[in-house]
Design an enzyme around this catalytic site. Structure first.
Site, short mmCIF file in Angstrom:
data_model
loop_
_atom_site.label_atom_id
_atom_site.label_comp_id
_atom_site.label_asym_id
_atom_site.label_seq_id
_atom_site.Cartn_x
_atom_site.Cartn_y
_atom_site.Cartn_z
N ASP A 194 -16.11 19.64 11.36
CA ASP A 194 -15.08 20.10 11.48
C ASP A 194 -15.29 21.61 11.99
OD1 ASP A 194 -13.94 17.69 11.05
OD2 ASP A 194 -12.25 18.04 10.66
N HIS B 96 -15.08 16.48 18.56
CA HIS B 96 -13.68 15.01 18.65
C HIS B 96 -11.88 16.01 19.27
CE1 HIS B 96 -15.62 12.80 15.61
NE2 HIS B 96 -16.28 12.71 16.49
N ARG C 38 -5.40 15.89 21.29
CA ARG C 38 -5.19 14.93 20.19
C ARG C 38 -4.36 14.69 19.04
NH1 ARG C 38 -9.98 12.60 16.15
NH2 ARG C 38 -10.05 11.12 16.42
N ASP D 55 -17.50 17.20 15.13
CA ASP D 55 -16.40 16.74 14.52
C ASP D 55 -14.85 17.46 15.71
OD1 ASP D 55 -13.71 15.40 13.09
OD2 ASP D 55 -15.43 14.57 11.81
N ASP D 56 -13.99 17.38 14.47
CA ASP D 56 -13.01 18.05 15.71
C ASP D 56 -12.81 19.25 15.29
OD1 ASP D 56 -11.02 16.27 15.53
OD2 ASP D 56 -10.42 16.32 13.45
N LYS E 78 -2.69 12.56 15.32
CA LYS E 78 -3.32 11.37 15.23
C LYS E 78 -2.60 11.85 13.56
CE LYS E 78 -7.18 13.25 14.02
NZ LYS E 78 -9.34 13.64 13.64
#
Ligand SMILES: *[C@@H]1O[C@H](CO)[C@@H](O)[C@H](O)[C@H]1NC(C)=O
Ligand SMILES: *[C@@H]1O[C@H](CO)[C@@H](O)[C@H](O)[C@H]1NC(C)=O
Length: 370
Positions: free
Chosen positions: A186, A229, A262, A207-208, A264
């Site tokens: 991340d 991500h 995104r 990743d993010d 979540k």
């Protein structure tokens, strides 16, 4: 005669203190760091080797400026639990900057095994930067080869990160099983922080690019995210603070990534909310899973398919989300619980290359969510 020797002494004193100040405030050996932090408010860090099992602890006096000018290398930290992060920066009214040609190298290839987190190779994988800063600014830092998470922004307020470059492209190399060696890398993790601006970031990771799990007034502007991500809010839920309020993500590009936009949230793990969120002028390219994904069924082990309304998602503005996803990807995926999402305003969404699947999306999304 008397005045003559006085001025000689003064010159000598000035020369000594000049040397001392310069020598003490420019750090090129690890052993010199503590002294510099204790006595200087303007510190230059040049070429520096950080030894095994050691870290940079920058607990700075208020008003300190630290300038990175050289190559900083971290030897691996093989003692599990010894080094939780490679760099800790604490203080208020702090300026951290990098000059052209400097680079901070986490030696990530010594740790990468395709699984990130706390498992895998026996050596621990330290996070990179732990920030605990207020009224501060970090600009033009160049970071490469990160073991796992890069910037942990927690308990911060009025903090700007501008022109940060994170090059973890070497972590794209594959394990024998075909996974990326770099994992959980991340770029910016934000929690329990207020008034944070991240502008002009360039990130290539696995990743993010951004992950906000709580906080208010968070901005991400003019960023470029490659390989990861997506620009994420979440996961939200299961922590002491499950409230994200006031996020603006603008003028950014996301390419070769699993997701673009995104959100979540977790089901059945405490109440909370995600509100007043704006994503605008976001360009997607080469998205492999979902261009826009908003799901209320997130779990660390993977989504459950059973969304919960406990973390309400409201006042979500998406405007000008354009570009393309790969053929097998979804352009838009929404999974809201009954009563879990409200007051969405979507406009100018034009994502080519994949279908959409939306369940429980509020009316404001329905023109795009089919
Ligand atoms: C965004 O980038 C543009 C063009 O490079 C620049 O003019 C503008 O100042 C940037 N905005 C921010 C918030 O840095
Ligand atoms: C959507 O974008 C495509 C190009 O990717 C363009 O040809 C098309 O006209 C756009 N549609 C709308 C409604 O703007």
């Amino acid at each position: 005669m008397v005045s003559g020797s006085l001025s000689k002494a003064a010159v000598l004193l000035a020369a000594i203190s000049g040397v001392t100040a310069q020598g003490g405030c420019t750090v090129t050996s690890y052993s010199a760091l503590k002294g510099a932090i204790a006595s200087c408010t303007s510190i230059t860090i040049g070429d520096l080797e950080v030894p095994r099992n050691e870290a940079l602890d920058l607990s700075l006096k208020s008003g300190t400026t630290v300038t990175f000018t050289g190559k900083v290398n971290f030897a691996p930290t093989p003692k599990p639990g010894r080094t939780k992060q490679l760099v800790t920066i604490t203080g208020s009214n702090i300026k951290i900057r990098g000059t052209t040609g400097h680079v901070i190298n986490g030696n990530g290839q010594a740790y990468w095994d395709g699984v990130g987190g706390n498992s895998g190779k026996t050596i621990d994988k330290p996070k990179f930067f732990r920030l605990k800063l207020s009224n501060s600014e970090i600009s033009n830092l160049h970071v490469k080869n990160v073991p796992v998470h890069v910037f942990s922004i927690s308990g911060c307020s009025h903090l700007t990160l501008d022109g940060i470059r994170i090059d973890n492209s070497a972590g794209d190399a594959k394990t024998s099983g075909g996974k990326s060696l770099g994992h959980n890398t991340d770029a910016f993790d934000v929690g329990e922080s207020n008034d944070i601006t991240i502008s002009n970031a360039w990130v290539h990771n696995q990743d993010d690019c951004l992950a906000i799990n709580s906080g208010t007034n968070i901005k991400f502007l003019n960023g470029t995210c490659i390989g990861g991500h997506g620009l994420s809010i979440g996961s939200v839920g299961g922590r002491n603070n499950n409230v994200v309020k006031g996020v603006q993500i603008r003028n950014s590009k996301i390419s070769k990534s699993e997701n673009g936009v995104r959100i979540k949230t977790k089901a059945g793990e405490g109440k909370g909310s995600v509100s007043n969120v704006e994503y605008s002028n976001i360009v997607l390219d080469g998205i492999t899973k979902r261009g826009i994904v908003i799901q209320q069924d997130y779990e660390n082990g993977g989504p459950t398919g059973k969304p919960g309304p406990e973390i309400h998602i409201s006042d979500l503005t998406l405007s000008g989300i354009t570009g393309r996803v790969d053929g097998k990807a979804k352009a838009i995926y929404v999974l809201c619980a009954s009563g879990g999402c409200s007051n969405w305003k979507w406009s100018g969404i034009n994502i080519s290359g994949g279908g959409s699947s939306c369940s429980g999306a509020p009316a404001g999304a329905s023109a795009f969510c089919k």
